[in-house]
Design a protein around this motif. Structure first.
Motif, mmCIF file in Angstrom:
data_model
loop_
_atom_site.group_PDB
_atom_site.id
_atom_site.type_symbol
_atom_site.label_atom_id
_atom_site.label_comp_id
_atom_site.label_asym_id
_atom_site.label_seq_id
_atom_site.Cartn_x
_atom_site.Cartn_y
_atom_site.Cartn_z
ATOM 1 N N THR A 52 0.835 -1.203 0.000
ATOM 2 C CA THR A 52 0.000 0.000 0.000
ATOM 3 C C THR A 52 0.867 1.248 0.000
ATOM 4 N N GLY A 53 0.276 2.337 -0.414
ATOM 5 C CA GLY A 53 0.914 3.641 -0.329
ATOM 6 C C GLY A 53 -0.144 4.670 0.011
ATOM 7 N N ASN A 54 0.100 5.462 1.023
ATOM 8 C CA ASN A 54 -0.798 6.546 1.422
ATOM 9 C C ASN A 54 -0.055 7.853 1.230
ATOM 10 N N PHE A 55 -0.556 8.648 0.285
ATOM 11 C CA PHE A 55 0.109 9.868 -0.138
ATOM 12 C C PHE A 55 -0.537 11.096 0.476
ATOM 13 N N SER A 56 0.239 12.162 0.597
ATOM 14 C CA SER A 56 -0.300 13.454 1.034
ATOM 15 C C SER A 56 -1.306 13.933 -0.017
ATOM 16 N N SER A 57 -2.173 14.849 0.379
ATOM 17 C CA SER A 57 -3.271 15.286 -0.492
ATOM 18 C C SER A 57 -2.807 16.054 -1.727
ATOM 19 N N ASP A 58 -1.527 16.439 -1.780
ATOM 20 C CA ASP A 58 -1.036 17.145 -2.962
ATOM 21 C C ASP A 58 -0.519 16.203 -4.060
ATOM 22 N N ALA A 59 -0.628 14.890 -3.855
ATOM 23 C CA ALA A 59 -0.256 13.927 -4.902
ATOM 24 C C ALA A 59 -1.358 13.905 -5.953
ATOM 25 N N ASP A 60 -0.984 14.005 -7.223
ATOM 26 C CA ASP A 60 -1.999 14.032 -8.276
ATOM 27 C C ASP A 60 -2.239 12.632 -8.845
ATOM 28 N N ALA A 61 -3.168 12.535 -9.785
ATOM 29 C CA ALA A 61 -3.550 11.247 -10.362
ATOM 30 C C ALA A 61 -2.363 10.550 -11.015
ATOM 31 N N GLY A 62 -1.456 11.302 -11.614
ATOM 32 C CA GLY A 62 -0.271 10.709 -12.237
ATOM 33 C C GLY A 62 0.624 10.017 -11.231
ATOM 34 N N VAL A 63 0.774 10.614 -10.061
ATOM 35 C CA VAL A 63 1.587 10.020 -8.991
ATOM 36 C C VAL A 63 0.968 8.705 -8.547
ATOM 37 N N ILE A 64 -0.354 8.696 -8.366
ATOM 38 C CA ILE A 64 -1.048 7.490 -7.899
ATOM 39 C C ILE A 64 -0.945 6.383 -8.951
ATOM 40 N N GLU A 65 -1.145 6.719 -10.217
ATOM 41 C CA GLU A 65 -1.022 5.726 -11.292
ATOM 42 C C GLU A 65 0.393 5.169 -11.351
ATOM 43 N N ASP A 66 1.394 6.033 -11.251
ATOM 44 C CA ASP A 66 2.786 5.601 -11.275
ATOM 45 C C ASP A 66 3.065 4.644 -10.109
ATOM 46 N N ALA A 67 2.562 4.987 -8.931
ATOM 47 C CA ALA A 67 2.756 4.145 -7.745
ATOM 48 C C ALA A 67 2.121 2.776 -7.948
#
Length: 151
Positions: free
Chosen positions: A118-133
């Motif tokens: 799992t990865g829990n990102f800060s609210s400033d992570a955009d959709a590209g960051v989540i897809e990459d992860a």
């Protein structure tokens, strides 16, 4: 330009066709380079307090992350880590990730290991960051399966 609303967490999972003992042995921050093909090498960061475990991950693309072990349980078979520095700099403030292993005890996958990352990102992570992860975790889990199948 407005941002696209997105979840700030990602969970990827896989059934690894190997016993828990073979998989769990590799789930230590300093050992990720032994299975993850994107990593060139990993090494302990010296000079930090005795209570703090920090490992430097050097990726083949030149990215360097320093990751701090936040939690580790040999009883519940999980490790939680955060990224404390990155070169180049991250486009978001923070991420905390957990790799957790479960023995599969019955059914057609008995004797194998179920792994979640799992990865829990800060609210400033955009959709590209989540897809990459998502894709990086999928690739790493496939690499883990391949590494333990060679043993």
């Amino acid at each position: 330009m407005s941002r696209i609303p997105t979840s700030t967490s990602v969970t990827e999972s896989a059934v690894i066709e190997a016993p828990m003992s073979a998989v769990w042995h590799l789930i230590k921050l300093q050992n990720f380079a032994s299975f993850w093909s994107k990593l060139e090498k990993s090494e302990w960061v010296k000079g930090v307090s005795e209570e703090t475990d920090i490992v430097k991950w050097m990726f083949k693309d030149g990215t360097v992350l320093e990751v701090k072990q936040e939690e580790h349980s040999a009883i519940d078979h999980y490790i939680t880590y955060s990224v404390i520095s990155s070169k180049p700099a991250l486009t978001y403030t923070a991420v905390v990730s957990t790799v957790r292993c479960y023995p599969v005890t019955s059914g057609k996958h008995e004797g194998h290991t179920f792994v979640t990352w799992t990865g829990n990102f800060s609210s400033d992570a955009d959709a590209g960051v989540i897809e990459d992860a998502k894709f990086k975790r999928r690739e790493a889990l496939a690499d883990l399966a391949q590494a333990v199948s060679k043993k």
